[in-house]
Design an enzyme around this catalytic site. Structure first.
Site, PDB file in Angstrom:
ATOM      1  CE  LYS A 127      -4.194  -1.895   0.801  1.00 31.32           C
ATOM      2  NZ  LYS A 127      -5.238  -2.004  -0.158  1.00 31.32           N
ATOM      3  CE  LYS A 207      -5.394 -11.039  -3.126  1.00 28.38           C
ATOM      4  NZ  LYS A 207      -6.218 -10.839  -1.932  1.00 28.38           N
ATOM      5  CE  LYS A 210     -13.571  -7.154  -2.274  1.00 25.29           C
ATOM      6  NZ  LYS A 210     -14.228  -7.887  -1.196  1.00 25.29           N
TER       7      LYS A 210
HETATM    8  N1  AQP Z   1      -7.605 -14.536  -4.768  1.00 22.39           N
HETATM    9  C1  AQP Z   1      -7.806 -15.134  -3.608  1.00 22.39           C
HETATM   10  N2  AQP Z   1      -7.460 -16.421  -3.436  1.00 22.39           N
HETATM   11  C2  AQP Z   1      -7.669 -17.055  -2.249  1.00 22.39           C
HETATM   12  N3  AQP Z   1      -8.252 -16.452  -1.187  1.00 22.39           N
HETATM   13  C3  AQP Z   1      -8.628 -15.170  -1.313  1.00 22.39           C
HETATM   14  N4  AQP Z   1      -9.215 -14.291  -0.460  1.00 22.39           N
HETATM   15  C4  AQP Z   1      -9.370 -13.092  -1.080  1.00 22.39           C
HETATM   16  N5  AQP Z   1      -8.893 -13.168  -2.337  1.00 22.39           N
HETATM   17  C5  AQP Z   1      -8.423 -14.436  -2.527  1.00 22.39           C
HETATM   18  C6  AQP Z   1      -9.621 -14.625   0.892  1.00 22.39           C
HETATM   19  O1  AQP Z   1     -10.968 -14.210   1.074  1.00 22.39           O
HETATM   20  C7  AQP Z   1     -11.148 -13.817   2.439  1.00 22.39           C
HETATM   21  C8  AQP Z   1     -11.800 -12.453   2.500  1.00 22.39           C
HETATM   22  O2  AQP Z   1     -10.752 -11.516   2.285  1.00 22.39           O
HETATM   23  P1  AQP Z   1     -10.764 -10.001   2.360  1.00 22.39           P
HETATM   24  O3  AQP Z   1     -11.831  -9.509   3.218  1.00 22.39           O
HETATM   25  O4  AQP Z   1      -9.368  -9.491   2.542  1.00 22.39           O
HETATM   26  O5  AQP Z   1     -11.059 -10.063   0.900  1.00 22.39           O
HETATM   27  P2  AQP Z   1     -11.201  -9.142  -0.114  1.00 22.39           P
HETATM   28  O6  AQP Z   1     -11.151  -7.807   0.498  1.00 22.39           O
HETATM   29  O7  AQP Z   1     -12.407  -9.607  -0.862  1.00 22.39           O
HETATM   30  O8  AQP Z   1      -9.916  -9.482  -0.932  1.00 22.39           O
HETATM   31  P3  AQP Z   1      -9.587  -8.649  -2.109  1.00 22.39           P
HETATM   32  O9  AQP Z   1     -10.546  -8.876  -3.218  1.00 22.39           O
HETATM   33  O10 AQP Z   1      -8.144  -8.927  -2.346  1.00 22.39           O
HETATM   34  O11 AQP Z   1      -9.842  -7.203  -1.563  1.00 22.39           O
HETATM   35  P4  AQP Z   1      -9.020  -5.920  -1.785  1.00 22.39           P
HETATM   36  O12 AQP Z   1      -8.723  -5.876  -3.247  1.00 22.39           O
HETATM   37  O13 AQP Z   1      -9.974  -4.840  -1.324  1.00 22.39           O
HETATM   38  O14 AQP Z   1      -7.796  -6.061  -0.939  1.00 22.39           O
HETATM   39  C9  AQP Z   1      -9.758 -13.811   3.070  1.00 22.39           C
HETATM   40  O15 AQP Z   1      -9.599 -14.974   3.841  1.00 22.39           O
HETATM   41  C10 AQP Z   1      -8.820 -13.826   1.898  1.00 22.39           C
HETATM   42  O16 AQP Z   1      -7.608 -14.482   2.196  1.00 22.39           O
END
Ligand code: AQP
Length: 338
Positions: A127, A207, A210
């Site tokens: 970040k 990965k 979002k």
């Molecule tokens: N790509 C992924 N593969 C495996 N596990 C994943 N998780 C998220 N992305 C993957 C797991 O989902 C749970 C919720 O995570 P979070 O609240 O951190 O998830 P998120 O915000 O939806 O993840 P994003 O999409 O990566 O969000 P941003 O982009 O906002 O940071 C967790 O257990 C996570 O490990």
């Protein structure tokens, strides 16, 4: 989908009910990475443990500053989790800010956490590079609040994706630091992974996430899913339709493993160029649509009755209240707060 439960889970004192805890941010709609990497284990573990799941809106505030959007996303994520298999009769689902004790414990844990530990977490470093002008204090202390979320319920298992492994390690260090200073209080939480610990996004490289915008939204309308799957990058070394494919280098082929037992046959078709990338994408899209159709129906039904979602969340916050209060009383006493 298997849950890899670590051996250390067996080391809890006798008579202590094993609790699992996991949090998910209400920062948008649920995607395939969330489901294959974490939510499937949430569902599985609710039958084996005292399972506690939390929509972590305090965490989302580190990046979402639109109150109306946060409110909508919180309810939406609750509906998504319930639609994907969380059952309020078998687990507890609530919203983090409905139990403000989490933030009190985070402050107390912050006093045993060196800043250097927080500065070295991969997410914070990322970040700092990607948004140097928008680093709020919450982004730095995020893992301390995350540790508080888990240990306030003395949860020993945490179903998460691999991207959370470093944060979990930090939670264990914080627990050790607290236990060393104030006496044995918290179990060291262990991560539990599925067999898809990192789901790669539609770009085929990063990965699924979002914030990157490379997601497949599992509860979206069929045409949205088809469009997202069609946009997937496949094996970059396969140029012509007649070139042999390499399933191990193709994200579409890798995802087929989770949507049918015939993936070896499908991979064989790719290797011998009997099938092309477009065929594989069409098949994957239809399988994802079919797989999530019942969940989508449940999701739409729940979203049409928001009062039911709110009732479930309110009941969840009530249910965990005595557990949080018990831990806080113990911690305050041990730390000398009167
Ligand atoms: N790509 C992924 N593969 C495996 N596990 C994943 N998780 C998220 N992305 C993957 C797991 O989902 C749970 C919720 O995570 P979070 O609240 O951190 O998830 P998120 O915000 O939806 O993840 P994003 O999409 O990566 O969000 P941003 O982009 O906002 O940071 C967790 O257990 C996570 O490990």
């Amino acid at each position: 989908m298997t849950a890899t439960v670590p051996d250390s889970a067996a080391k809890l004192p006798e008579g202590v009910a094993l609790r699992t805890f996991s949090g998910i941010q209400p920062s948008g709609v649920a995607h395939l990475g969330n489901d294959l990497g974490a939510i499937r284990n949430y569902v599985r573990l609710q039958d084996e443990y005292e399972a506690i799941y939390c929509i972590v809106d305090y965490h989302a505030l580190t990046s979402t500053h639109d109150p109306q959007l946060l409110r909508t996303n919180t309810r939406d994520m609750a509906a998504s989790l319930l639609a994907l298999g969380l059952d309020p009769e078998r687990c507890t689902l609530f919203v983090q800010s409905h139990r403000p004790e989490h933030t009190e414990l985070a402050w107390l844990l912050a006093t045993v956490t060196p800043v250097s530990w927080l500065e070295r977490t991969p997410t914070y470093k990322e970040k700092r590079e990607s948004q140097p002008d928008d680093i709020n204090h919450g982004l730095l202390t995020y893992p301390v609040l995350q540790a508080a979320d888990i240990v306030i319920y003395k949860a020993s298992l945490v179903p998460v994706g691999k991207d959370q492994a470093a944060h979990l390690e930090l939670s264990r260090e914080i627990v050790r630091s607290f236990n060393n200073r104030y006496g044995e209080t918290f179990p060291e939480p262990q991560a539990v992974f599925t067999d898809a610990p990192t789901v790669i996004g539609t770009d085929g490289v990063r990965k699924m996430s979002k914030s990157v915008g490379n997601t497949i939204e599992v509860l979206a309308a069929p045409d949205v899913i088809r469009k997202q799957v069609t946009s997937m990058v496949t094996d970059t070394q396969r140029i012509l339709r007649t070139d042999p494919g390499r399933p191990e280098g193709c994200n579409v082929c890798q995802l087929q493993r989770f949507f049918g037992d015939d993936y070896e046959e499908l991979w064989d078709g790719e290797r011998t160029a009997r099938t092309g990338c477009v065929d594989m994408k069409r098949l994957l899209a239809e399988r994802i649509v079919a797989h999530y159709a019942p969940a989508r129906e449940r999701y739409l039904e729940l979203m049409a009755h928001p009062e039911r979602i709110d009732e479930i969340l309110a009941a969840g916050a009530e249910r965990v209240a005595p557990w949080a209060a018990e831990t806080m009383a113990e911690v305050r006493e041990k730390m000398g707060l009167r």
